[in-house]
Design a protein around this motif. Structure first.
Motif, short mmCIF file in Angstrom:
data_model
loop_
_atom_site.label_atom_id
_atom_site.label_comp_id
_atom_site.label_asym_id
_atom_site.label_seq_id
_atom_site.Cartn_x
_atom_site.Cartn_y
_atom_site.Cartn_z
N VAL A 175 -5.18 1.22 -2.40
CA VAL A 175 -6.44 0.52 -2.17
C VAL A 175 -6.82 0.77 -0.72
O VAL A 175 -6.05 0.46 0.19
CB VAL A 175 -6.32 -1.00 -2.45
CG1 VAL A 175 -7.61 -1.71 -2.11
CG2 VAL A 175 -5.93 -1.24 -3.89
N ASP A 232 0.84 -1.20 0.00
CA ASP A 232 0.00 0.00 0.00
C ASP A 232 0.87 1.24 0.00
O ASP A 232 0.59 2.21 -0.71
CB ASP A 232 -0.93 0.03 1.22
CG ASP A 232 -1.96 -1.06 1.20
OD1 ASP A 232 -2.44 -1.41 0.11
OD2 ASP A 232 -2.29 -1.56 2.28
N ALA A 277 -9.31 0.69 2.81
CA ALA A 277 -9.95 -0.36 3.62
C ALA A 277 -11.33 -0.70 3.08
O ALA A 277 -11.86 -1.76 3.37
CB ALA A 277 -10.03 0.08 5.08
N ASP A 278 -11.90 0.20 2.29
CA ASP A 278 -13.20 -0.04 1.67
C ASP A 278 -13.08 -0.78 0.34
O ASP A 278 -14.04 -0.95 -0.37
CB ASP A 278 -13.95 1.28 1.48
CG ASP A 278 -13.21 2.26 0.58
OD1 ASP A 278 -12.10 1.93 0.08
OD2 ASP A 278 -13.72 3.37 0.39
N ARG A 279 -11.86 -1.23 0.02
CA ARG A 279 -11.52 -2.00 -1.18
C ARG A 279 -11.61 -1.21 -2.49
O ARG A 279 -11.51 -1.77 -3.55
CB ARG A 279 -12.35 -3.28 -1.27
CG ARG A 279 -12.21 -4.18 -0.06
CD ARG A 279 -12.71 -5.56 -0.36
NE ARG A 279 -12.77 -6.38 0.83
CZ ARG A 279 -11.75 -7.01 1.39
NH1 ARG A 279 -10.56 -6.87 0.88
NH2 ARG A 279 -11.91 -7.75 2.47
N ARG A 280 -11.77 0.08 -2.40
CA ARG A 280 -11.73 0.93 -3.59
C ARG A 280 -10.28 1.32 -3.88
O ARG A 280 -9.49 1.49 -2.96
CB ARG A 280 -12.54 2.21 -3.38
CG ARG A 280 -14.02 2.01 -3.29
CD ARG A 280 -14.70 3.37 -3.13
NE ARG A 280 -16.13 3.27 -3.12
CZ ARG A 280 -16.89 3.30 -2.02
NH1 ARG A 280 -16.33 3.46 -0.83
NH2 ARG A 280 -18.20 3.18 -2.10
N THR A 281 -9.97 1.47 -5.17
CA THR A 281 -8.65 1.96 -5.56
C THR A 281 -8.76 3.46 -5.78
O THR A 281 -9.53 3.91 -6.63
CB THR A 281 -8.17 1.25 -6.84
OG1 THR A 281 -8.08 -0.15 -6.59
CG2 THR A 281 -6.79 1.77 -7.26
N TRP A 288 -5.63 4.21 8.05
CA TRP A 288 -6.95 4.49 7.48
C TRP A 288 -7.89 4.89 8.61
O TRP A 288 -7.95 4.24 9.65
CB TRP A 288 -7.47 3.23 6.80
CG TRP A 288 -8.87 3.34 6.28
CD1 TRP A 288 -10.02 3.07 6.97
CD2 TRP A 288 -9.27 3.71 4.97
NE1 TRP A 288 -11.11 3.27 6.17
CE2 TRP A 288 -10.69 3.66 4.93
CE3 TRP A 288 -8.59 4.10 3.83
CZ2 TRP A 288 -11.41 3.98 3.79
CZ3 TRP A 288 -9.32 4.40 2.69
CH2 TRP A 288 -10.71 4.34 2.69
#
Length: 93
Positions: free
Chosen positions: A15, A5, A17-21, A55
């Motif tokens: 990326v 990361d 913690a919400d899995r969005r890039t 995060w």
């Protein structure tokens, strides 16, 4: 967040913690801009000296900013492909 990361963040992408890039937009934020985004529910990533990424979302975002804003910081607007926004706060030595 992991070492990969950190490496990706240095390249302008991470990326969450919400899995969005999220990608760096090049838009710098002043204090009022950061606070407006946090008030709207935007998550915050704190980039600490030494390269650690933390995060913060929901209830954690505001306290993280409150702690960081008393330090020497810069903040940037990052965005995911779906339009989700992330604030990245960089603490400087």
């Amino acid at each position: 967040m992991s070492r990969s990361d950190l490496a990706n963040a240095r390249m302008g992408q991470l990326v969450g913690a919400d899995r969005r890039t999220y990608s760096m937009t090049g838009v710098a934020l002043d204090r009022s801009g950061v606070e407006a985004l946090i008030e709207s529910g935007c998550p915050v990533v704190t980039y600490l000296p030494g390269g650690r990424l933390l995060w913060h979302d929901e209830d954690d975002a505001w306290p993280a900013w409150a702690d960081a804003r008393s330090e020497r910081v810069t903040a940037g607007h990052w965005e995911a492909a779906d339009g989700s926004v992330l604030v990245v706060v960089v603490l400087h030595d």
